[in-house]
Each structure stands twice: as structure tokens, then as C-alpha cells.
Write an enzyme that holds these catalytic residues in place. Structure first.
Site, PDB file in Angstrom:
ATOM      1  N   ASP B 144       0.813  -1.225   0.000  1.00  0.00           N
ATOM      2  CA  ASP B 144       0.000   0.000   0.000  1.00  0.00           C
ATOM      3  C   ASP B 144       0.841   1.268   0.000  1.00  0.00           C
ATOM      4  OD1 ASP B 144      -2.147  -1.706   0.095  1.00  0.00           O
ATOM      5  OD2 ASP B 144      -2.341  -1.596   2.274  1.00  0.00           O
ATOM      6  N   MET B 190      -5.592  -2.845  -5.665  1.00  0.00           N
ATOM      7  CA  MET B 190      -5.619  -2.724  -4.210  1.00  0.00           C
ATOM      8  C   MET B 190      -5.107  -1.350  -3.763  1.00  0.00           C
ATOM      9  SD  MET B 190      -4.327  -6.496  -3.044  1.00  0.00           S
ATOM     10  CE  MET B 190      -5.513  -7.726  -2.483  1.00  0.00           C
ATOM     11  N   GLY B 191      -4.773  -1.249  -2.473  1.00  0.00           N
ATOM     12  CA  GLY B 191      -4.225  -0.023  -1.926  1.00  0.00           C
ATOM     13  C   GLY B 191      -4.964   0.503  -0.712  1.00  0.00           C
ATOM     14  N   GLU B 247      -9.584   0.047  -4.993  1.00  0.00           N
ATOM     15  CA  GLU B 247     -10.618  -0.641  -4.200  1.00  0.00           C
ATOM     16  C   GLU B 247     -11.212   0.272  -3.122  1.00  0.00           C
ATOM     17  OE1 GLU B 247      -8.732  -3.917  -2.129  1.00  0.00           O
ATOM     18  OE2 GLU B 247      -7.403  -2.596  -1.009  1.00  0.00           O
ATOM     19  N   ARG B 300      -0.088  -8.637  -5.990  1.00  0.00           N
ATOM     20  CA  ARG B 300       0.918  -8.571  -4.932  1.00  0.00           C
ATOM     21  C   ARG B 300       1.778  -9.828  -4.872  1.00  0.00           C
ATOM     22  NH1 ARG B 300      -2.797  -9.095   0.632  1.00  0.00           N
ATOM     23  NH2 ARG B 300      -2.428 -11.316   0.872  1.00  0.00           N
TER      24      ARG B 300
END
Lengths: 412, 412
Positions: B144, B190-191, B247, B300
Site C-alpha cells: 500500500d 488494491m491499496g 478498491e 501482490r
């Protein structure tokens, strides 16, 4: 007599290696300036011929054409456009022949899947009917690997490699997290109504504890009870469960479990969305935390992890297409012939277009394990040669250096 | 005095390169048999210490430890497990110190994100309170990229590269199909609540016509009308539109647009599913055919396309961790320090754990373009060095050759 021009077009869903075929074809044609005129290409596939949007590749440098070998997707644009049955509507065929005549086209190379081979076959028939000399050669391409006669379809090997690599990697991730978090991972892959791509995921499992633990094929009617029992077994035995599910999964009544309302111009349903459905089914019934991924275009565009075998076959197909035309072949689709599996040896053959049009090749029964949830050794023996070797593109600034062609249109 | 053992544990969501840090740490410790005893590792993170499931890495060969450098995910298992506030519940801390004492552990290296740095800090405080000599060093890790002080977080550079490569490839695919089929492609990344990963997708667009055309950040409240107008503009101008959506996208009232009912043990909502939501919104309102992908764990775990820079930083972090302990550092998190951007130069620094615990670093305003839909040049300058270089794993039989360790537990 003046040399005739070549017309080439890309059709249907694109792949990581369809441009390698274009590369081989253009490079080979350029080696015979005495035999062929220009290589012309339909902008956005056959639509480009119908609309007279025709790309003149002679404006592209040899260096840029060489880069097509490592550039994914369709560099000239592709299309989903179905020509009508010529017995019902001859107009578009007449238009095509008219355009071919106008641009002095003597060779028609159509790079696509089952529908496109059908189109090639029809164009070949109509041109003969209308007394127009046109050599028609189909070049196979489909990630779905569902064309008959050819041992494999260019584009499939690279998706197969992507899917096997991805589920191996994600499987390790889930295993790492399983003790206190995610236990079940679902990866949705393409393949329409055949399970070839899903099957390729199975290559990652070199033992029963390795991902994927379950593969859901369109060829095996989905049985929720049996499936959930299998998931439970995997989690109890290995503490996690990695699942590959094909977008075309069907129930006992042969209905798709999940489909969107969209349809393409061939009337095929646009698939996608079965991944989250299966993942939620697991959590709702067994309580395991899930994660899910939908690969979609990423899988078929993933030139960065293309199969070297696939790249070589796709490229050679383009080269041999020109040789086939020189040798006088007509109304054929070129094929990949498997000479032996171990060591893997292949050559390029051909088959009459009539034999491939609209025939879909499913995953054979003997490629699916008895319980319906994995692949057999026979399947593994078939698939493994197709993902051999890496063929990395060059990188610039940390990103793959893919070519964008000039795509200058002919103006007559 | 006998040499003390080292305790190392992996925590939180795993990455493509967290094992590279373990590799560096174990290799460096093995070079100092006079200073350190064994490197012990918590099976499934800190849970392994609480349950006395402690892996003895001395059973692993040097060759297998070296392979950790190219193996994704957490080779010893990770966990999502939050320790309570010691002021409310000291029991787990006492248990930990008891276990550390029993296993003669003098060094605690915790490899994780913000929550884990908080845990390290608490353990450091409690050990001092209880008069137990324990060197505590935090090793950053999170895709992240939201840890403070450190210039970047190991694991982020590789996701950034995966996301930028993937949207470049998928963008070419959509462009190929746009004339007669898919015009809009949505890729969910993601994140969590920060847009670092989504921003990395922006690196693929070296001009405004290249994918991605739109990035949706959690830092920019979603405005449906403005978004749809932007999509329409992109399709009208470039015939297609490629979108990266985080997301963690939120509406004007700071509510997540999409979240599942699942929560992790930190109380964080499990995200995922915004991709199809955005894609369907486009089709419902503008009529364009869409495709969507959700990368989830694939992004990831994608060691096959890891950033060489990220791998090197992660590995060096492990090496330097041992040096830091030898140098007498304690209660710090190691950091990546950017010495210069062009040419990119970095070194390893450190910061007191108190300064990093539970601080989240958002994407700065000046990294987001004025209209809120893309990255600025400043952002590009920051990100670009982080994705430089490829560091391909070795392949066997067409698949990456990742190591599975023996993971033999200590028995006392």
C-alpha cells in the site's frame, strides 16, 4: 503481369502473440518484392476492407515491423463482425471483391478463430463464384484453443503460461495468509465454452497440496454439493484452497451459471463474473474467508510473460503463410502439427477451410480427472510443451517497449 | 555469555518481495555465528510465537535460503492478528516475553505494515517494562506504500510495476477491439484507503491517448457525473477508455462505494468489487460495452514481473537489519531514504518506532492532476525509479521455480 498485393486482417479477440504472426508475414512478404506487391491490412479487421480503411504497411520501417513480434493485442485493430450467409445476402461479399479488385489484391490472409475461418471459407467460395482470382489462407488464432485439426492455437500457450504462473503465485499468497485470514482463493479465467485455459492452471499443481486444488471446467456440469465438499476437504487437509474457474461454467441443465446481458455481434453471450459468485458461495456455505480475481483481458494481453513456444509458432505461421501462397496453396487454414511430445517437436501443416469452419474442440474427457475437478497426466503431457520458454519484451523506463505503428491509410 | 537467537516474523498481507528481506536477514545472520545464535521464525507470523510454533531455519540449506530472494508470498506464513493494548491486556505480551526467554531470543525483527510497526513498538515498550533485554527492529513491508517517513515501502515497487505493465497491455487490447466491441476497460487494484497503487497505473500513460485514461483515487471523492463525462470524452477522442480504480474509492460522504461484509481482525473492511460496479455504471449510462478485471492477490504475488529496484531494497533491508542490531540500534524501523531521483540513489535509514505506529501516508495532493483523474509529473518523478529493472525468477518446466522451505519447528 504486375505483382498482386496482399490483404491481411486480424479478427476476433486479440492475443499476446497475434502481432507475431503479422510480423512473420510482413517480413516474409518483404523478402519477395518480385512476387508480391504491398502488404495491405484492414483497419479494425474485415471492417477496414468493407469501409475502404486500408492500412499501407509499406510506410512502416523494418525495425517497427520487427517490434510487432513482442507487442501484444492487434496492432492494426481487430473486430467482432460476422458476415451474413452469402446465400441470403451477397452484398458485403460483392463489396469485398470490388475493394480487392480496386486495390489489386490477390491474396487474402485472415488471422482469427473459428468464426473467422468460416468467413475465410465463404470469401474463398464467393470469389471463385464471381470469377475473381483470390488466394485465401486462414491463420489460426484464439486463446480458447478450440479450433479443430490444429494441435494448438497460437495465443493459447501464452494465456496458459500466464494462468499457470498466476495461480502458482496467488496460491503461495493464500497459503501464507490461511492461518488467520483468507483460506479460499478463486481465479476466474476465460475460454468461453471450453476448459482449455482453466486446464492450463492445473499445470501449477505438481503435487496435490499445490495450487490449484480445484478446477471448474465448462465441460463438467457444476455440482454445488460435490464442489463444497471438495473445498472443505482441501482446507482441512492443506489449510487453504485455490480454485480456477472457467467463465463458461454451466449447471446440469447446460445453462451458464453467470452471464452478463451483453452479447457480441456473433450472438455469443459476454461472459464474466463467475469468480465472485463461486467465492461468495464458499463463504456463505462454509464460512471461509475468500479472495477472488478476474483476469479478463490481462490474461490474453500479457505479452510480458508470453510462452516462447507460442511466440515462435505464431511468428512461423506468418512466415509459412507467405511460403504457402508461393507454393500455390489456397482455401486452407495453416495448422500447428505436433510431431512428438517428448522431446516436443512441431511443424506447420494445413487443412481445407471447410473442415474447420464452425467446429468447436472441447477438452477431451480423458484430460479431466475422474472426480471432474482437475487435469489428468495425459492433459499435462499435452499442455506442458506449450508453455515452455520465456520470451521477454524489451523494457524502457521500467515498462515494456511496445510499438505503435503509423497505420497510414491507402488513398486511391 | 552465549549468543542470543534471533526471532523474525512476517506480518499482514504478503508481497512479491517480503521473502527477499527474510533472505537478506538470514544470510547476514549466518555470516556472524559468533554474534548470533539461530534465526527462529514465527510460523504464521506472531501467532507462531504465541503458540510456540517456531521454525528453526538452521535446517534450511544456504541454497534454499538464497531462493527466498525470488520467491513471492510469505515462506513462513503470515497473519492478521492484532495484539491488544498492553494497558488493557498484558497477557499476550507476557506470554511473548516468556517464549522469547525460553528460546533464548535477544532480537525481534518484525516485517510488516503500519499495524505491525505498532505491535513492534508495544513489544519493545513492554519488554523494557518487564526488564527483558530485547532488541526490536521493524522492517517495513506493504504494497500500500502508506508507511510514513520511509520514501517507499518494500513490496510497493513490484505491485506498481505489475499494475503499470498490466494496464498498458490491457489498454492495447481494448484499443484493438474498440471499433466494433469493447470500448471501456476497468481494472480494479488494491491499496486500501490510499491511491498509491492506482497512481502507479498512471505510469503506463506516456501521452494522453495511452491507457490509462482515467484513474479513480480514494483521495478524490467520486463524482459520477464528472466521471461519466470524462469517459465519454475519452471514447469520443481516442475511441476507447481504460480506467484504473482503487478498491478504496469513496463517495462525497467518505463512504466506500463498494465493500464486502467481511472484516479482518484489525476491523478493516475487506475491499473488492468496485471494478464491476464502475464498469456497469459506464454501460448503463453511456451504453459502451465494457470489460473489467480484478487483480486482487495476483498483483501482490506477481514475483514474475517484480521490480528489480524493489527486490534489491527488500533484500538490503534484511542485510542491514543485522548490521543495525550489531551497531546497537533498537526500537527503530528501518527506512528507504531517497538520496536523489535522477539518477535514482537510495540508502537505508531508520526512524524511532513511535513515529511510524498507526500513521497512514496518503497520496499527496500535488501528485493528483487538477481534474482528479490522473497523476502529475511530480508523481511520475516519484514513482518511476521504483519500477526500474526486471528481476526474473528462474524457470523450470515453463513455470517459476519457487522454493518451499522445510519449516521444521523447534521442540524444546
Amino acid at each position: 503481369m504486375s505483382t498482386k498485393n496482399i490483404f491481411y486482417a486480424q479478427s476476433g479477440g486479440v492475443t499476446a502473440v497475434i502481432n507475431a504472426t503479422a510480423c512473420g508475414l510482413i517480413e516474409a512478404a518483404r523478402q519477395h518484392p518480385d512476387k508480391f506487391g504491398k502488404v495491405l491490412v484492414g483497419k479494425n479487421g474485415i471492417i477496414g476492407a468493407l469501409n475502404e480503411q486500408i492500412i499501407d504497411t509499406s510506410h512502416e520501417s523494418d525495425a517497427d515491423i520487427a517490434k510487432l513480434r513482442h507487442t501484444p493485442a492487434g496492432a492494426f485493430g481487430s473486430c467482432r463482425h460476422k458476415l451474413p450467409d452469402p446465400q441470403k445476402d451477397m452484398a458485403p461479399y460483392k463489396k469485398l471483391i470490388e475493394v480487392f479488385k480496386k486495390y489489386n489484391i490477390g491474396y487474402f490472409f485472415y488471422n482469427g478463430g473459428g468464426d473467422s475461418q468460416d468467413t475465410s471459407h465463404k470469401i474463398s467460395q464467393v470469389s471463385k463464384q464471381l470469377g475473381y482470382d483470390l488466394v485465401c489462407i486462414g491463420l489460426p488464432k484464439t486463446i480458447d484453443n478450440d479450433l479443430p485439426v490444429t494441435d494448438t492455437c497460437p495465443g493459447f500457450g501464452s494465456v496458459a503460461k500466464y494462468v499457470a504462473v498466476s495461480i502458482r503465485e496467488a496460491g503461495l499468497d493464500v497459503l501464507s495468509m490461511a492461518e488467520s485470514s483468507t483460506k479460499v482463493f478463486v481465479m476466474e479465467v476465460m475460454g468461453r465454452h471450453t476448459g482449455w485455459i482453466a486446464a492450463a492452471g492445473g499445470l501449477a499443481a505438481e503435487s496435490s497440496q499445490q495450487a490449484p486444488h480445484i478446477i471448474l471446467f465448462p465441460e463438467v456440469p457444476f455440482d454445488q454439493e460435490k464442489f463444497l465438499a471438495k473445498v472443505k476437504h482441501s482446507v482441512e487437509k492443506y489449510n487453504h484452497c485455490a480454485i480456477v474457474v472457467s467463465e463458461g461454467l454451466k449447471d446440469k441443465n447446460n445453462n451458464l451459471l453467470q452471464k452478463s446481458a451483453n452479447k457480441d455481434s456473433f450472438g455469443h453471450a459476454q461472459l464474466g463474473g463467475i469468480g465472485p459468485l463461486i467465492a461468495n458461495m464458499v463463504t456463505d456455505n462454509l464460512g471461509y474467508k475468500n479472495h477472488w480475481a478476474v483476469c479478463d483481458y490481462l490474461q490474453r494481453a500479457a505479452r510480458h510473460i508470453a510462452s516462447k513456444t507460442d511466440v515462435e509458432q505464431s511468428y512461423m505461421l506468418g512466415k509459412i503463410a507467405i511460403k504457402a501462397a508461393l507454393d500455390g496453396l489456397d482455401n486452407v487454414m495453416l495448422t500447428i502439427k505436433r510431431e512428438s511430445s517428448e522431446p516436443y517437436k512441431w511443424s506447420i501443416g494445413n487443412v481445407n477451410l471447410a473442415e474447420v469452419a464452425n467446429v468447436e474442440k472441447n477438452l477431451p474427457k480423458e484430460f479431466i480427472s475422474l472426480d471432474g475437478f482437475h487435469i489428468t497426466d495425459k492433459c499435462r503431457d499435452y499442455l506442458l510443451p506449450l508453455i515452455q520458454g520465456e520470451d521477454y519484451p524489451p523494457y524502457k523506463n521500467g515498462l515494456p517497449d511496445y510499438v505503435m505503428l503509423k497505420n497510414i491509410l491507402m488513398s486511391i
